[in-house]
Write a protein that holds these residues in place. Structure first.
Motif, mmCIF file in Angstrom:
data_model
loop_
_atom_site.group_PDB
_atom_site.id
_atom_site.type_symbol
_atom_site.label_atom_id
_atom_site.label_comp_id
_atom_site.label_asym_id
_atom_site.label_seq_id
_atom_site.Cartn_x
_atom_site.Cartn_y
_atom_site.Cartn_z
ATOM 1 N N LYS A 1 0.819 -1.204 0.000
ATOM 2 C CA LYS A 1 0.000 0.000 0.000
ATOM 3 C C LYS A 1 0.857 1.260 0.000
ATOM 4 O O LYS A 1 0.630 2.202 -0.780
ATOM 5 C CB LYS A 1 -0.923 -0.018 1.222
ATOM 6 N N ILE A 2 1.859 1.297 0.882
ATOM 7 C CA ILE A 2 2.701 2.493 1.010
ATOM 8 C C ILE A 2 3.465 2.740 -0.278
ATOM 9 O O ILE A 2 3.526 3.876 -0.779
ATOM 10 C CB ILE A 2 3.648 2.335 2.206
ATOM 11 N N ASP A 3 4.024 1.685 -0.872
ATOM 12 C CA ASP A 3 4.790 1.836 -2.111
ATOM 13 C C ASP A 3 3.884 2.325 -3.237
ATOM 14 O O ASP A 3 4.287 3.167 -4.048
ATOM 15 C CB ASP A 3 5.430 0.503 -2.497
ATOM 16 N N ILE A 4 2.641 1.784 -3.292
ATOM 17 C CA ILE A 4 1.710 2.186 -4.352
ATOM 18 C C ILE A 4 1.336 3.655 -4.212
ATOM 19 O O ILE A 4 1.326 4.414 -5.185
ATOM 20 C CB ILE A 4 0.453 1.300 -4.322
ATOM 21 N N VAL A 5 1.029 4.076 -2.985
ATOM 22 C CA VAL A 5 0.633 5.469 -2.766
ATOM 23 C C VAL A 5 1.783 6.415 -3.086
ATOM 24 O O VAL A 5 1.599 7.458 -3.739
ATOM 25 C CB VAL A 5 0.137 5.661 -1.315
#
Length: 660
Positions: free
Chosen positions: A399-403
């Protein structure tokens, strides 16, 4: 006198001989059809009707050719004419209105047309009735079936039709049944069997249909007795009657009309290329073995082969008997296809049961099945479900990498922050020197590690107390001004930061739902802020207390400031109990970025290069703050929690002040 009698007798004989000779000469050129097969039986006193079958399309064209019929007595050779009260001649029909024993014999019909002549004899047999016996000496035989409804038909129907046709007379029929002796005490010589008149009505098992048909409800073996029908009418001024007795036989073994149960005039779908079979099941109400045969037909052609080497064949007929719920027999024959082809579809296949009782039939239509979409739909849905689970899992893990990637790739979707009036991306608060819970490692992380990554590598702008404060500026004013100029608040803390015994003074900041209204909360916050000036003796780090109170007020009540909790050490439940209530609530609601988790994971995987200073700190049991790569998991989470950065503006005045 004697001579006269002798002469009279001689003259009578000569005349009789001449009449007979003339009859023979008159019919010498006629075609003789001999004697009629059907004979007429009667008893003295009854009416008898003789009907010649010469008037028939088989003999001549009765509609266009004129004809003449004459009746003769074979005994006397004399032509028969009407005799009042005795005989009536109506064309091809000869009526005896009062039969006597002398009427027994043959009667000749001579048919003449312009082109031909024909002779046919009809025999009348007159029997004396048996004394004391009900009915006629000669009987007609009819069979009825046990345990079902059946009928008897009176043989006098031709009499009724002739009376209606030639005399326009409507006759009536009465039915009689052979009864038992009425007086059993009579001597055997006087014992007689009576005929009981059959009467319709409630409680009677008999019903009379169209006068000539007697219906019997639920036939029993006791119904195997003679039944007599008597026709009564008035003709030629004489009331006459004629009777026929039926010798009734009750069949114990029987079968009724077959009932085809399967197929049921239905549509059946099957897959092309597959094998297929359909059963024809017929129920026959019966006792014994019914004489019924089952056949399968297709396009009115019989499917008769039972050889399994053929592509289309039938099984042999099988039968089994049942007693309930209805007594009878089941018959079955199966139609089988070893392989269904195109020509087998869109055709009616008929099962027909042939019997003397009837030939009922039913069918089914074979259609090709629609494409089976169950498996493709199931695969698609399963694939979508798997993809959904994988996507959710992937998003949860990355999630963090995608955001972060989305922020970098599509900045146009985010609001530009240049015009929001804020100078800093984050206000950094940490325990100051001389404060309770101060640690050198925390100060190093706040003044060196955090700026090195977030400011230098990630281009964020931070306000760090102790580094960016203006000399001589009041603490309260500094905190208020710089919090107002920051987009979020970074609170760095360790296990001992809030372990002071007086730290409960900060617990007066509560959730919105725990306060009666906003005004009350603001009053509480104001009194708390004022009291901080009197806490210098107890709290050397009054700045940290004020920072927390002000930040929590803005985050929980005003909703104007985002708070990011950075947890540098693992906190035990006992230590957490000393934290301010507002901080515990915020930590439970949004969580904290835990530096110690990533340090522990890094140490376990041994993927982190440590500096000499970090190794010395590690030897002393302190935390390792040497991970300065922005792509590490911790710093990615920090960047994820930080505000989305817009285009940077340069503030010369502020920059100059900070560099002084």
């Amino acid at each position: 006198m004697g001579l006269s009698s002798a002469l009279a007798s001689l003259l009578f004989c000569l005349r009789l001989f001449g009449i007979c000779t003339g009859f023979r000469q008159d019919t010498e050129n006629c075609h003789n059809y001999s004697i009629q097969f059907e004979r007429v039986f009667s008893v003295p006193g009854d009416v008898a009707m003789l009907n010649s079958t010469l008037v028939s399309p088989d003999v001549f064209n009765i509609t266009t050719v004129p004809y003449n019929i004459t009746w003769y007595s074979s005994k006397s050779g004399l032509e028969i004419n009407d005799q009042t009260g005795r005989i009536l001649v109506r064309g091809e029909t000869l009526w005896f209105l009062n039969v006597t024993m002398d009427d027994d014999g043959e009667y000749v019909t001579v048919l003449r047309t312009p082109s031909k002549c024909a002779i046919l004899s009809t025999q009348l047999i007159v029997d004396q009735p048996v004394k004391g016996k009900c009915g006629r000496p000669r009987t007609a035989h009819q069979s009825i079936t046990n345990e079902v409804d059946d009928t008897l038909r009176c043989p006098l129907k031709p009499y009724m039709e002739n009376l209606k046709k030639n005399f326009n007379i409507t006759a009536s029929i009465k039915w009689y049944r052979l009864g038992w002796p009425r007086r059993l005490h009579m001597p055997a010589s006087q014992l007689r069997v009576d005929c009981d008149l059959i009467v319709e009505g409630k409680g009677s098992k008999y019903t009379i249909w169209d006068e000539t048909t007697l219906a019997i409800e639920r036939v029993e073996p006791e119904d195997a007795v003679n039944h007599t029908c008597t026709l009564t009418f008035s003709i030629g001024g004489i009331v006459g009657s004629v009777s026929e007795t039926i010798d009734v036989d009750v069949k114990v073994t029987y079968y009724l009309v077959p009932e085809v149960r399967e197929p049921a005039n239905e549509i059946i779908k099957a897959q092309r290329g597959s094998n297929f079979s359909k059963s024809c099941q017929v129920f026959v109400p019966s006792v014994g073995i019914p004489d019924v045969d089952i056949f399968w037909l297709s396009k009115d052609r019989l499917i008769h082969t039972t050889n399994s080497s053929h592509r289309v064949y039938t099984s042999k007929q099988r039968m089994w008997h049942v007693k309930a719920p209805r007594k009878g027999a089941w018959l079955e024959k199966v139609l089988m296809f070893s392989e269904l082809r195109k020509e087998d579809f869109n055709i009616n296949y008929t099962c027909q049961a042939f019997s003397a009782r009837g030939a009922p039939k039913r069918y089914f239509t074979l259609l090709q099945t629609d494409p089976d979409v169950t498996i493709p739909i199931g695969l698609v849905l399963s694939g979508v479900m798997v993809m959904f689970v994988i996507s959710v899992t992937f998003y949860y893990i990355f999630k963090i990498d995608i955001v972060l990637w989305f922020r970098r790739a599509f900045p146009i979707f985010y609001t530009n922050t240049d015009s929001d009036g804020k100078l800093y991306d984050a206000y950094v608060a940490y325990p100051q020197p001389q404060a309770f819970g101060f640690k050198k490692e925390v100060e190093t992380f706040a003044l060196h590690t955090l700026p090195q990554v977030l400011e230098k590598a990630c281009d964020y702008k931070l306000f760090i107390a102790g580094r960016d404060c203006l000399p001589g500026q009041a603490v309260v004013d500094s905190i208020e001004e710089n919090l107002q100029a920051s987009r979020c608040f970074l609170l760095l803390y360790n296990a001992s930061t809030f372990s002071s015994t007086s730290s409960s003074n900060n617990n007066n900041i509560c959730k919105t739902s725990e306060c009666s209204d906003k005004k009350e909360m603001e009053t509480s916050f104001s009194s708390s802020s004022l009291s901080l000036h009197s806490l210098d003796k107890l709290y050397p780090d009054t700045r940290q207390e004020l920072e927390c109170v002000d930040a929590m007020h803005r985050a929980l009540l005003d909703k104007s400031l985002k708070v990011v909790l950075v947890e540098l050490e693992e906190i035990s439940p006992a230590q957490l109990a000393h934290f301010p209530e507002s901080l515990r609530y915020l930590r439970k609601k949004q969580g904290a970025v835990c530096w110690w988790k990533y340090q522990r994971r890094t140490q376990k995987q041994r993927m982190c290069m440590r500096s000499r200073e970090g190794e010395e700190m590690g030897e002393n049991g302190s935390q390792d703050f040497s991970s300065l790569s922005p792509s590490s998991r911790f710093w990615k989470e920090m960047r994820y929690c930080m505000p989305v950065r817009g285009k940077r503006k340069v503030y010369p005045e502020k920059t100059a002040l900070l560099n002084e």
